[in-house]
Design a protein around this motif. Structure first.
Motif, PDB file in Angstrom:
ATOM      1  N   GLY A  50      18.642  -4.091  -3.210  1.00 21.61           N
ATOM      2  CA  GLY A  50      18.793  -2.606  -3.223  1.00 21.61           C
ATOM      3  C   GLY A  50      17.901  -1.735  -3.417  1.00 21.61           C
ATOM      4  O   GLY A  50      18.078  -0.504  -3.206  1.00 21.61           O
ATOM      5  N   ALA A  51      16.547  -1.967  -3.340  1.00 21.57           N
ATOM      6  CA  ALA A  51      15.246  -1.357  -3.285  1.00 21.57           C
ATOM      7  C   ALA A  51      15.191  -1.130  -1.871  1.00 21.57           C
ATOM      8  O   ALA A  51      15.085  -2.214  -1.019  1.00 21.57           O
ATOM      9  CB  ALA A  51      14.277  -1.584  -4.030  1.00 21.57           C
ATOM     10  N   SER A  52      14.803   0.184  -1.550  1.00 21.67           N
ATOM     11  CA  SER A  52      14.696   0.331  -0.028  1.00 21.67           C
ATOM     12  C   SER A  52      13.115  -0.012   0.139  1.00 21.67           C
ATOM     13  O   SER A  52      12.468  -0.004  -0.946  1.00 21.67           O
ATOM     14  CB  SER A  52      14.850   1.636   0.342  1.00 21.67           C
ATOM     15  OG  SER A  52      14.235   2.528  -0.131  1.00 21.67           O
ATOM     16  N   HIS A  53      12.842  -0.345   1.221  1.00 21.40           N
ATOM     17  CA  HIS A  53      11.411  -0.702   1.492  1.00 21.40           C
ATOM     18  C   HIS A  53      10.461   0.631   1.041  1.00 21.40           C
ATOM     19  O   HIS A  53       9.230   0.254   0.582  1.00 21.40           O
ATOM     20  CB  HIS A  53      11.465  -0.886   3.157  1.00 21.40           C
ATOM     21  CG  HIS A  53       9.799  -1.244   3.591  1.00 21.40           C
ATOM     22  ND1 HIS A  53       9.379  -2.703   3.718  1.00 21.40           N
ATOM     23  CD2 HIS A  53       8.832  -0.578   3.915  1.00 21.40           C
ATOM     24  CE1 HIS A  53       8.143  -2.601   4.073  1.00 21.40           C
ATOM     25  NE2 HIS A  53       7.806  -1.306   4.235  1.00 21.40           N
ATOM     26  N   LYS A  54      10.773   1.721   1.587  1.00 18.75           N
ATOM     27  CA  LYS A  54      10.102   2.925   1.141  1.00 18.75           C
ATOM     28  C   LYS A  54       9.925   3.085  -0.513  1.00 18.75           C
ATOM     29  O   LYS A  54       8.590   3.254  -0.805  1.00 18.75           O
ATOM     30  CB  LYS A  54      10.727   4.479   1.658  1.00 18.75           C
ATOM     31  CG  LYS A  54      10.155   5.535   1.430  1.00 18.75           C
ATOM     32  CD  LYS A  54      10.832   6.699   1.861  1.00 18.75           C
ATOM     33  CE  LYS A  54      10.098   8.128   1.409  1.00 18.75           C
ATOM     34  NZ  LYS A  54      10.923   8.887   0.891  1.00 18.75           N
ATOM     35  N   VAL A  55      11.011   2.978  -0.995  1.00 19.42           N
ATOM     36  CA  VAL A  55      11.030   3.270  -2.606  1.00 19.42           C
ATOM     37  C   VAL A  55      10.182   2.102  -3.211  1.00 19.42           C
ATOM     38  O   VAL A  55       9.434   2.229  -4.102  1.00 19.42           O
ATOM     39  CB  VAL A  55      12.378   3.285  -3.173  1.00 19.42           C
ATOM     40  CG1 VAL A  55      12.444   3.174  -4.658  1.00 19.42           C
ATOM     41  CG2 VAL A  55      13.240   4.888  -2.687  1.00 19.42           C
ATOM     42  N   LEU A  56      10.400   0.828  -2.883  1.00 14.74           N
ATOM     43  CA  LEU A  56       9.563  -0.208  -3.343  1.00 14.74           C
ATOM     44  C   LEU A  56       8.186   0.071  -3.174  1.00 14.74           C
ATOM     45  O   LEU A  56       7.228  -0.169  -4.185  1.00 14.74           O
ATOM     46  CB  LEU A  56      10.217  -1.578  -2.803  1.00 14.74           C
ATOM     47  CG  LEU A  56       9.609  -2.899  -3.310  1.00 14.74           C
ATOM     48  CD1 LEU A  56       9.692  -2.840  -4.789  1.00 14.74           C
ATOM     49  CD2 LEU A  56      10.096  -4.084  -2.786  1.00 14.74           C
ATOM     50  N   THR A  57       7.628   0.244  -2.069  1.00 12.43           N
ATOM     51  CA  THR A  57       6.454   0.571  -1.643  1.00 12.43           C
ATOM     52  C   THR A  57       5.981   1.672  -2.565  1.00 12.43           C
ATOM     53  O   THR A  57       4.744   1.376  -3.107  1.00 12.43           O
ATOM     54  CB  THR A  57       6.225   1.074  -0.052  1.00 12.43           C
ATOM     55  OG1 THR A  57       6.679  -0.055   0.549  1.00 12.43           O
ATOM     56  CG2 THR A  57       4.741   1.214   0.078  1.00 12.43           C
ATOM     57  N   GLU A  58       6.620   2.621  -2.562  1.00 15.21           N
ATOM     58  CA  GLU A  58       5.988   3.851  -3.615  1.00 15.21           C
ATOM     59  C   GLU A  58       5.766   3.455  -5.010  1.00 15.21           C
ATOM     60  O   GLU A  58       4.953   3.765  -5.444  1.00 15.21           O
ATOM     61  CB  GLU A  58       7.036   4.867  -3.609  1.00 15.21           C
ATOM     62  CG  GLU A  58       7.194   5.727  -2.423  1.00 15.21           C
ATOM     63  CD  GLU A  58       8.292   6.725  -2.063  1.00 15.21           C
ATOM     64  OE1 GLU A  58       9.044   6.821  -3.128  1.00 15.21           O
ATOM     65  OE2 GLU A  58       8.365   7.463  -1.306  1.00 15.21           O
ATOM     66  N   GLN A  59       6.786   2.605  -5.409  1.00 18.20           N
ATOM     67  CA  GLN A  59       6.759   2.345  -6.904  1.00 18.20           C
ATOM     68  C   GLN A  59       5.493   1.327  -7.008  1.00 18.20           C
ATOM     69  O   GLN A  59       4.713   1.485  -8.082  1.00 18.20           O
ATOM     70  CB  GLN A  59       8.122   1.318  -7.344  1.00 18.20           C
ATOM     71  CG  GLN A  59       9.322   2.293  -7.131  1.00 18.20           C
ATOM     72  CD  GLN A  59       9.657   3.082  -8.662  1.00 18.20           C
ATOM     73  OE1 GLN A  59       9.921   2.128  -9.493  1.00 18.20           O
ATOM     74  NE2 GLN A  59       9.248   4.120  -8.373  1.00 18.20           N
ATOM     75  N   LEU A  60       5.521   0.495  -6.130  1.00 18.03           N
ATOM     76  CA  LEU A  60       4.060  -0.698  -6.221  1.00 18.03           C
ATOM     77  C   LEU A  60       2.884   0.405  -5.991  1.00 18.03           C
ATOM     78  O   LEU A  60       1.925   0.006  -6.774  1.00 18.03           O
ATOM     79  CB  LEU A  60       4.244  -1.572  -5.133  1.00 18.03           C
ATOM     80  CG  LEU A  60       5.206  -2.682  -5.417  1.00 18.03           C
ATOM     81  CD1 LEU A  60       5.539  -3.328  -3.930  1.00 18.03           C
ATOM     82  CD2 LEU A  60       4.643  -3.665  -6.213  1.00 18.03           C
ATOM     83  N   ARG A  61       2.751   1.516  -5.272  1.00 17.44           N
ATOM     84  CA  ARG A  61       1.633   2.078  -5.053  1.00 17.44           C
ATOM     85  C   ARG A  61       1.297   2.919  -6.452  1.00 17.44           C
ATOM     86  O   ARG A  61       0.118   3.042  -6.901  1.00 17.44           O
ATOM     87  CB  ARG A  61       1.691   3.126  -4.058  1.00 17.44           C
ATOM     88  CG  ARG A  61       1.461   2.387  -2.598  1.00 17.44           C
ATOM     89  CD  ARG A  61       1.544   3.621  -1.548  1.00 17.44           C
ATOM     90  NE  ARG A  61       1.468   3.106  -0.215  1.00 17.44           N
ATOM     91  CZ  ARG A  61       1.814   3.255   0.750  1.00 17.44           C
ATOM     92  NH1 ARG A  61       2.619   4.481   1.026  1.00 17.44           N
ATOM     93  NH2 ARG A  61       1.892   2.479   1.957  1.00 17.44           N
ATOM     94  N   GLU A  62       2.436   3.376  -6.868  1.00 13.58           N
ATOM     95  CA  GLU A  62       2.210   4.007  -8.222  1.00 13.58           C
ATOM     96  C   GLU A  62       1.550   3.013  -9.456  1.00 13.58           C
ATOM     97  O   GLU A  62       0.703   3.175 -10.201  1.00 13.58           O
ATOM     98  CB  GLU A  62       3.453   4.576  -8.935  1.00 13.58           C
ATOM     99  CG  GLU A  62       3.998   5.982  -8.036  1.00 13.58           C
ATOM    100  CD  GLU A  62       5.274   6.436  -8.558  1.00 13.58           C
ATOM    101  OE1 GLU A  62       5.775   5.891  -9.498  1.00 13.58           O
ATOM    102  OE2 GLU A  62       5.664   7.363  -7.709  1.00 13.58           O
ATOM    103  N   LEU A  63       2.298   1.891  -9.398  1.00 16.66           N
ATOM    104  CA  LEU A  63       1.546   0.860 -10.416  1.00 16.66           C
ATOM    105  C   LEU A  63       0.141   0.446 -10.015  1.00 16.66           C
ATOM    106  O   LEU A  63      -0.516   0.181 -11.006  1.00 16.66           O
ATOM    107  CB  LEU A  63       2.528  -0.527 -10.458  1.00 16.66           C
ATOM    108  CG  LEU A  63       3.944  -0.183 -10.982  1.00 16.66           C
ATOM    109  CD1 LEU A  63       4.999  -1.199 -10.601  1.00 16.66           C
ATOM    110  CD2 LEU A  63       3.830  -0.066 -12.696  1.00 16.66           C
TER     111      LEU A  63
END
Length: 144
Positions: A50-63
């Motif tokens: 359910g996580a889009s590629h873009k959102v997952l990448t953003e979340q990982l970058r924030e972490l």
């Protein structure tokens, strides 16, 4: 011994700071998986359905910017990207485990409360039906 609590601004609350770092639509799930060891991006994407590629990448970058997650690229035939908890991120592992246990207990507690409420409703409905049936039988007997 009495605990004295001093007034605090919201932005100074350490619990809020922790929540801010780990909150985000997919961060909790990402951290939950990473606490068990490194995971490649593709596998992490499959695990977070359910996580889009873009959102997952953003979340990982924030972490990653917060120093909780580290990203390692390995060159080969294809670029291999792997994520893991950083050394500092490892300090979150016990917190994540406690949160997972608390969350599971909370779900079970709510499920039990819902089951108890449904059972009480069913009992009440059965009593109402039985009373109605008894009343109907009494009326039939009285009419004869």
């Amino acid at each position: 011994m009495k605990i004295v609590r001093l007034p605090m601004r919201l932005e100074d609350c350490p619990v809020k700071t922790t929540a801010d770092v780990i909150s985000g639509k997919w961060k909790a799930l990402v951290l939950y998986y990473l606490k068990d060891g490194p995971i490649r991006f593709g596998q992490l994407k499959r695990l977070t359905q359910g996580a889009s590629h873009k959102v997952l990448t953003e979340q990982l970058r924030e972490l990653e910017m917060d120093g909780v997650v580290q990203r390692v690229e390995t060159l080969g035939k294809t670029l291999k990207v792997e994520y893991s908890l950083s050394e500092y991120g490892q300090t979150l592992a016990p917190i994540l485990s406690l949160m997972a246990k608390w969350g599971a207990d909370f779900k079970n507690r709510n499920a039990q409360a819902s089951a108890d409420a449904a059972s009480a409703q069913a009992t009440e409905l059965n009593q109402s039906i039985a009373q109605s049936a008894s009343s109907s039988v009494y009326e039939l007997k009285r009419k004869r």
